[in-house]
Design a protein around this motif. Sequence first.
Motif, PDB file in Angstrom:
ATOM      1  N   VAL A 169      53.754  19.927  84.663  1.00 16.22           N
ATOM      2  CA  VAL A 169      52.655  19.117  83.901  1.00 16.22           C
ATOM      3  C   VAL A 169      52.865  19.485  82.293  1.00 16.22           C
ATOM      4  O   VAL A 169      53.107  20.463  82.042  1.00 16.22           O
ATOM      5  CB  VAL A 169      51.346  19.301  84.253  1.00 16.22           C
ATOM      6  CG1 VAL A 169      51.389  19.004  85.828  1.00 16.22           C
ATOM      7  CG2 VAL A 169      50.756  20.803  83.952  1.00 16.22           C
ATOM      8  N   SER A 170      52.439  18.494  81.586  1.00 21.44           N
ATOM      9  CA  SER A 170      52.189  18.485  80.102  1.00 21.44           C
ATOM     10  C   SER A 170      51.245  17.689  79.812  1.00 21.44           C
ATOM     11  O   SER A 170      51.403  16.460  80.090  1.00 21.44           O
ATOM     12  CB  SER A 170      53.590  18.292  79.588  1.00 21.44           C
ATOM     13  OG  SER A 170      53.575  18.229  78.077  1.00 21.44           O
ATOM     14  N   GLY A 171      50.418  18.149  79.021  1.00 14.73           N
ATOM     15  CA  GLY A 171      49.440  17.465  78.317  1.00 14.73           C
ATOM     16  C   GLY A 171      49.501  17.075  76.913  1.00 14.73           C
ATOM     17  O   GLY A 171      48.625  17.114  76.153  1.00 14.73           O
ATOM     18  N   ILE A 172      50.752  17.463  76.416  1.00 19.51           N
ATOM     19  CA  ILE A 172      50.869  17.376  74.914  1.00 19.51           C
ATOM     20  C   ILE A 172      50.675  15.658  74.215  1.00 19.51           C
ATOM     21  O   ILE A 172      50.257  16.090  73.149  1.00 19.51           O
ATOM     22  CB  ILE A 172      52.388  17.633  74.800  1.00 19.51           C
ATOM     23  CG1 ILE A 172      52.671  18.228  73.332  1.00 19.51           C
ATOM     24  CG2 ILE A 172      53.406  16.469  75.020  1.00 19.51           C
ATOM     25  CD1 ILE A 172      53.997  18.908  72.854  1.00 19.51           C
ATOM     26  N   GLN A 173      50.666  14.822  75.034  1.00 23.04           N
ATOM     27  CA  GLN A 173      50.453  13.561  74.216  1.00 23.04           C
ATOM     28  C   GLN A 173      48.969  13.731  73.914  1.00 23.04           C
ATOM     29  O   GLN A 173      48.667  13.077  72.904  1.00 23.04           O
ATOM     30  CB  GLN A 173      51.007  12.482  75.046  1.00 23.04           C
ATOM     31  CG  GLN A 173      50.660  11.033  74.451  1.00 23.04           C
ATOM     32  CD  GLN A 173      50.902   9.819  75.160  1.00 23.04           C
ATOM     33  OE1 GLN A 173      50.783  10.025  76.470  1.00 23.04           O
ATOM     34  NE2 GLN A 173      51.274   8.638  74.559  1.00 23.04           N
ATOM     35  N   LEU A 188      56.282  12.158  72.659  1.00 22.56           N
ATOM     36  CA  LEU A 188      55.498  13.333  73.276  1.00 22.56           C
ATOM     37  C   LEU A 188      55.050  12.583  74.475  1.00 22.56           C
ATOM     38  O   LEU A 188      55.021  13.444  75.691  1.00 22.56           O
ATOM     39  CB  LEU A 188      54.398  13.707  72.290  1.00 22.56           C
ATOM     40  CG  LEU A 188      54.831  14.506  71.151  1.00 22.56           C
ATOM     41  CD1 LEU A 188      53.454  14.673  70.207  1.00 22.56           C
ATOM     42  CD2 LEU A 188      55.523  15.626  71.584  1.00 22.56           C
ATOM     43  N   GLY A 189      54.443  11.353  74.768  1.00 22.81           N
ATOM     44  CA  GLY A 189      54.181  10.708  75.964  1.00 22.81           C
ATOM     45  C   GLY A 189      55.282  10.808  76.880  1.00 22.81           C
ATOM     46  O   GLY A 189      55.289  11.062  78.080  1.00 22.81           O
ATOM     47  N   ASP A 237      55.944  13.920  78.265  1.00 24.46           N
ATOM     48  CA  ASP A 237      54.931  14.336  79.539  1.00 24.46           C
ATOM     49  C   ASP A 237      55.600  13.515  80.552  1.00 24.46           C
ATOM     50  O   ASP A 237      55.321  14.323  81.823  1.00 24.46           O
ATOM     51  CB  ASP A 237      53.611  13.858  79.180  1.00 24.46           C
ATOM     52  CG  ASP A 237      52.956  14.684  77.908  1.00 24.46           C
ATOM     53  OD1 ASP A 237      53.192  15.704  77.640  1.00 24.46           O
ATOM     54  OD2 ASP A 237      51.619  14.130  77.444  1.00 24.46           O
ATOM     55  N   GLN A 238      55.828  12.424  80.625  1.00 24.08           N
ATOM     56  CA  GLN A 238      56.436  11.807  81.794  1.00 24.08           C
ATOM     57  C   GLN A 238      57.668  12.309  82.487  1.00 24.08           C
ATOM     58  O   GLN A 238      57.592  12.446  83.686  1.00 24.08           O
ATOM     59  CB  GLN A 238      56.434  10.338  81.460  1.00 24.08           C
ATOM     60  CG  GLN A 238      55.469   9.527  81.027  1.00 24.08           C
ATOM     61  CD  GLN A 238      55.620   8.180  80.877  1.00 24.08           C
ATOM     62  OE1 GLN A 238      56.958   7.676  80.592  1.00 24.08           O
ATOM     63  NE2 GLN A 238      54.502   7.347  80.647  1.00 24.08           N
ATOM     64  N   ILE A 262      58.612  15.532  82.244  1.00 25.57           N
ATOM     65  CA  ILE A 262      58.323  16.913  82.651  1.00 25.57           C
ATOM     66  C   ILE A 262      57.601  16.823  84.151  1.00 25.57           C
ATOM     67  O   ILE A 262      57.590  17.680  84.721  1.00 25.57           O
ATOM     68  CB  ILE A 262      57.538  17.529  81.562  1.00 25.57           C
ATOM     69  CG1 ILE A 262      57.779  19.227  81.871  1.00 25.57           C
ATOM     70  CG2 ILE A 262      56.126  17.518  81.623  1.00 25.57           C
ATOM     71  CD1 ILE A 262      59.153  19.776  81.390  1.00 25.57           C
ATOM     72  N   THR A 263      56.934  15.531  84.264  1.00 24.65           N
ATOM     73  CA  THR A 263      56.182  15.630  85.636  1.00 24.65           C
ATOM     74  C   THR A 263      57.121  14.988  86.617  1.00 24.65           C
ATOM     75  O   THR A 263      56.729  15.136  87.767  1.00 24.65           O
ATOM     76  CB  THR A 263      54.875  14.721  85.318  1.00 24.65           C
ATOM     77  OG1 THR A 263      55.141  13.502  85.028  1.00 24.65           O
ATOM     78  CG2 THR A 263      53.885  15.314  84.529  1.00 24.65           C
TER      79      THR A 263
END
Length: 109
Positions: free
Chosen positions: A73-77, A98-99, A102-103, A105-106
Amino acid sequence: MESRVALLAEQLLLIERELRVLGWWQDEAPSAEALASQEPFCVDTLTFEQWLQWIFLPRMKQLLEAGAALPSVSGIQAMAEMVYQQQAGVARRLQELLGEFDQLITRTS
């Protein structure tokens, strides 16, 4: 179809390019002390752009090159949206990139 690793590597390059376009890319690294912060995103010692350039991008590149396990998971956006809420127009493309990261990486495949 491109592999997830190739797509992520390409996305990292796009993020770097956008930082350069915005004039936020730095030639000189922050101090070792600033880079060693234990706070999330080094919020106490670095700007978000510095964190992207000197921590996030190198770390992700190392993981990809080593074939290491990637975060799921990534919440960087969301962090970028918080940081740039006062200048959303300026940083809009960076937030989009960045969004997309995130997509990617998940994605499980």
